[in-house]
Each structure stands twice: as structure tokens, then as C-alpha cells.
Enzyme design. Structure first.
Site, PDB file in Angstrom:
ATOM      1  N   GLY A 299     -10.057   3.064   5.432  1.00  0.00           N
ATOM      2  CA  GLY A 299     -10.302   1.782   6.076  1.00  0.00           C
ATOM      3  C   GLY A 299     -10.002   1.876   7.559  1.00  0.00           C
ATOM      4  N   ARG A 300      -9.634   0.737   8.156  1.00  0.00           N
ATOM      5  CA  ARG A 300      -9.369   0.733   9.598  1.00  0.00           C
ATOM      6  C   ARG A 300      -8.258   1.705   9.963  1.00  0.00           C
ATOM      7  NH1 ARG A 300      -9.833  -4.712   8.203  1.00  0.00           N
ATOM      8  NH2 ARG A 300     -11.694  -5.771   9.021  1.00  0.00           N
ATOM      9  N   ILE A 301      -7.182   1.701   9.180  1.00  0.00           N
ATOM     10  CA  ILE A 301      -6.055   2.592   9.480  1.00  0.00           C
ATOM     11  C   ILE A 301      -6.443   4.034   9.220  1.00  0.00           C
ATOM     12  CG2 ILE A 301      -3.706   3.233   8.828  1.00  0.00           C
ATOM     13  CD1 ILE A 301      -3.260   0.230   8.159  1.00  0.00           C
TER      14      ILE A 301
ATOM     15  N   THR B 173       2.262   5.306   4.006  1.00  0.00           N
ATOM     16  CA  THR B 173       2.528   4.187   4.905  1.00  0.00           C
ATOM     17  C   THR B 173       1.831   2.920   4.427  1.00  0.00           C
ATOM     18  OG1 THR B 173       0.679   4.870   6.326  1.00  0.00           O
ATOM     19  CG2 THR B 173       2.878   5.641   6.947  1.00  0.00           C
TER      20      THR B 173
ATOM     21  N   ARG C 145       1.792   1.071   0.598  1.00  0.00           N
ATOM     22  CA  ARG C 145       2.686   0.285  -0.251  1.00  0.00           C
ATOM     23  C   ARG C 145       3.440   1.225  -1.186  1.00  0.00           C
ATOM     24  NH1 ARG C 145       2.257  -3.007   3.032  1.00  0.00           N
ATOM     25  NH2 ARG C 145       1.783  -5.238   2.846  1.00  0.00           N
TER      26      ARG C 145
ATOM     27  N   GLU D 179      12.299  -2.685  -1.873  1.00  0.00           N
ATOM     28  CA  GLU D 179      12.627  -2.731  -0.449  1.00  0.00           C
ATOM     29  C   GLU D 179      13.591  -3.885  -0.170  1.00  0.00           C
ATOM     30  OE1 GLU D 179       8.437  -0.839   1.251  1.00  0.00           O
ATOM     31  OE2 GLU D 179       8.988  -2.891   1.796  1.00  0.00           O
TER      32      GLU D 179
ATOM     33  N   HIS E  53       9.791   0.555   6.400  1.00  0.00           N
ATOM     34  CA  HIS E  53       8.596  -0.286   6.435  1.00  0.00           C
ATOM     35  C   HIS E  53       8.398  -0.864   7.838  1.00  0.00           C
ATOM     36  CE1 HIS E  53       5.810  -2.817   3.643  1.00  0.00           C
ATOM     37  NE2 HIS E  53       5.234  -2.587   4.820  1.00  0.00           N
TER      38      HIS E  53
ATOM     39  N   ALA F 184       6.171   0.746  10.175  1.00  0.00           N
ATOM     40  CA  ALA F 184       5.003   1.348  10.815  1.00  0.00           C
ATOM     41  C   ALA F 184       4.187   0.309  11.582  1.00  0.00           C
ATOM     42  CB  ALA F 184       4.118   2.033   9.772  1.00  0.00           C
TER      43      ALA F 184
END
Length: 323
Positions: free
Chosen positions: A155-157, A236, A238, A267, A286, A288
Site C-alpha cells: 500500500g502507501r507505506i 511496523t 499490527r 501494548e 509503536h 513509527a
């Protein structure tokens, strides 16, 4: 009368000042804590919700907000949300439109480098008065040049990770339910492969998928066993995408060489988490996504989407389950 946007949860004053400075003319921002008694009553005349989903935002949320037109998230993830309640209420949910994609892509490369260079271990040795511990044949450090990066979820990342990997002269392969065209692959410098091939051939496997029923524990014993014993895993997206018990076994048995994690199943994790005892794992809390620059990007996307809906246009970045 100004159009009401409810923002939750309250963020530090400096961040809220960024948001307030960007509120469009004709809108008002009402800040409320989701766990407070004032939260649901504040929604009665609200047309938009902006913020995070620290709570599920279920049926009570939508019943309290009869005029609601859009739930606009500042985050990319939405796994905590009650999607069915949103569907029944006919209220679209949009994520942040990739506002954090640069931040997460940079963090991904940082984790890859930190694991390959054993950054934390080296720092801890130096501050403890130990200089160049062991010999270079046993304490091996590695380069990215010539390595194959396998991106799961383009995807975008994932696309931004692929572009940055090119600067390190890495070969890039990817697996995603959506394939790029040949021209798009050429432009990105990435090649589609099936997941088993990606796991078998990659030196670095980096995860960039949403958490859903299909991706939960997508990296478990069989998948980790398929990886090279010299490979590392980066997560990075879930925490529950990775079976942590299987990962611990793979790391302690030498099935894979290391891991870099920004997310965990729980978490924050418990103080006695088994992964904490391993020196071939680097864990960040968490973090990033929330760079300082990202707040402006996320608020910009959020307010733009809100104005689109207020003008009668369809929202952007609606989560797949509600499209």
C-alpha cells in the site's frame, strides 16, 4: 452556526495547537475524552468525528451522534473500531490517507539497519565500558546492498519502503492482493511474487498489512520456517499479524536471524515478555507513525476530507470494509 467536529482523545497542548490552527472557517473543534461522561453528550449535535479510536466506537457512539456524517481517523489502523456498528449507522469511516506513510517507511528502514548493525547491543556495550565485544566473525554485522527485501502489503507505506530500499541497492519483491501493472512495477523497482516465494528468497521480510481475519497470525510457524536462517523479520503494522510464540521459537532456535518490531500483540507488553530476553530483537513502542511532521499531514487530510463530505462529495480513504 459553525459545523461541529468532535475531536478525541485530547492530545498534548502543542499538538492540539497545530490542529486548532488548521480548523477551516465555519467549523468548531470540540475536544472530549472518550472515557469521560461528557463524551457521548458532546456528540449530539456533531457532524464529524476526528481523532483516534482508543475505544471501539460502537452502537452507543452512533446512537449519541444522530447527525454524524463521517468518522475521520488520524491513524492508519482501525482494527479497534466496531465496523458493523458503523455499517448499520451508515456512517463512513476514513483513515488518515497515508499521512504517516513517510514516517513508517523511514522507521522500517531504521529497524532493518538497527537489526543488521546490532545497534542497541553495540550501544549497551559501549556505555557499559565494553569496546568491540567479541570478534568480527562471531559478532557479524551486515550490509543492505545486494540483499532482497520482501514487502508483504504494497500500500502507501509499502511503496515508500520500496522506494527507499532502492537507495540502499536492495532488490525488492512484494506480495499483495492487488498487483501492480508491469509498468508500475518497473517504475517502483519491485516485482510481484507469491508469498511462499517471498518468504523463501527474501533476506528481509517487512510487513505492511492491515489487521483483519485474514492477516491475523499470517506469520506463524510455517511461514517463519519458510524463511532463510539468515533472514530478519520487520513488523511496523499490527502486532497480532505475527504469532509471537512462534517468532520467539524461530529466533531462539536460529530458524531466522533477527527481528525488528514496532508493534506487539499486547501494548504495552508485560515486563516479563519472552522477546525482551533476546539480543537479536529490537523493539520500539509503536512510535513509527507519530513524527512531528506527521501531525500536520494527518490534520490536513482529516480537515480536507471533512470539507469534502460537508460539500456533498464522497469521502476519500474509506476503509475497505465500508466501501
Amino acid at each position: 452556526m459553525a459545523i461541529k467536529i468532535v475531536f478525541s482523545p485530547p492530545l498534548p497542548a502543542a499538538i492540539m495547537n497545530v490542529a486548532r490552527a488548521m480548523v477551516p472557517a465555519g467549523y468548531e473543534l470540540h475536544v472530549a475524552e472518550q472515557a469521560s461522561p461528557e463524551f457521548l453528550p458532546s456528540l449530539h449535535d456533531a457532524e464529524f468525528y476526528l481523532g483516534f479510536a482508543r475505544e471501539a466506537l460502537g452502537r452507543d457512539f452512533y446512537r449519541a451522534a444522530p447527525r454524524l456524517k463521517l468518522v475521520q481517523l488520524i491513524s492508519a489502523g482501525y482494527d479497534r473500531l466496531d465496523v458493523e456498528a458503523a455499517r448499520q449507522a451508515r456512517v463512513p469511516i476514513a483513515n488518515n490517507g497515508g499521512a504517516n506513510s513517510v514516517a513508517v517507511a523511514e522507521h522500517t528502514l531504521m529497524l532493518i539497519l538497527a537489526v543488521y548493525k546490532r545497534l542497541v547491543w553495540q550501544h549497551q556495550n559501549v556505555v557499559a565500558g565494553k569496546w568491540r565485544v567479541g570478534d568480527f566473525s562471531q559478532t557479524r554485522l551486515f550490509e543492505l546492498e545486494g540483499k532482497t527485501l520482501g514487502i508483504v502489503g504494497l500500500g502507501r507505506i509499502g511503496k515508500r519502503v520500496a522506494r527507499r530500499a532502492q537507495a540502499f541497492d536492495m532488490a525488492v519483491v512484494y506480495h499483495d492482493i492487488v498487483r501492480l501493472s508491469e509498468g508500475q512495477e518497473d517504475a517502483l523497482g519491485a516485482r510481484f511474487v507469491l508469498l511462499p516465494e517471498l518468504l523463501r528468497t527474501s533476506d528481509v521480510v517487512s510487513l505492511h498489512v492491515p489487521l483483519n481475519a485474514e492477516t491475523r497470525h499470517m506469520m506463524s510457524t510455517a511461514e517463519l520456517n519458510a524463511m532463510k536462517d539468515t533472514a530478519i523479520l520487520i513488523n511496523t503494522c499490527r502486532g497480532p499479524v505475527v504469532d509471537e510464540a512462534a517468532l520467539h521459537k524461530a529466533l531462539t532456535s536460529g530458524q531466522i536471524a533477527g527481528a525488528g518490531l514496532d508493534v506487539m500483540v499486547q501494548e504495552p507488553p508485560g515486563a516479563d515478555h519472552p522477546l525482551f530476553a533476546l539480543d537479536n530483537v529490537i523493539i520500539t513502542p509503536h512510535t513509527a507513525g507519530p513524527t512531528w511532521e506527521n501531525w500536520t499531514k494527518a490534520f490536513r487530510n482529516g480537515f480536507d476530507n471533512i470539507q469534502r463530505v460537508a460539500a456533498g462529495r464522497p469521502p476519500q480513504w474509506v476503509i475497505p470494509e465500508l466501501q
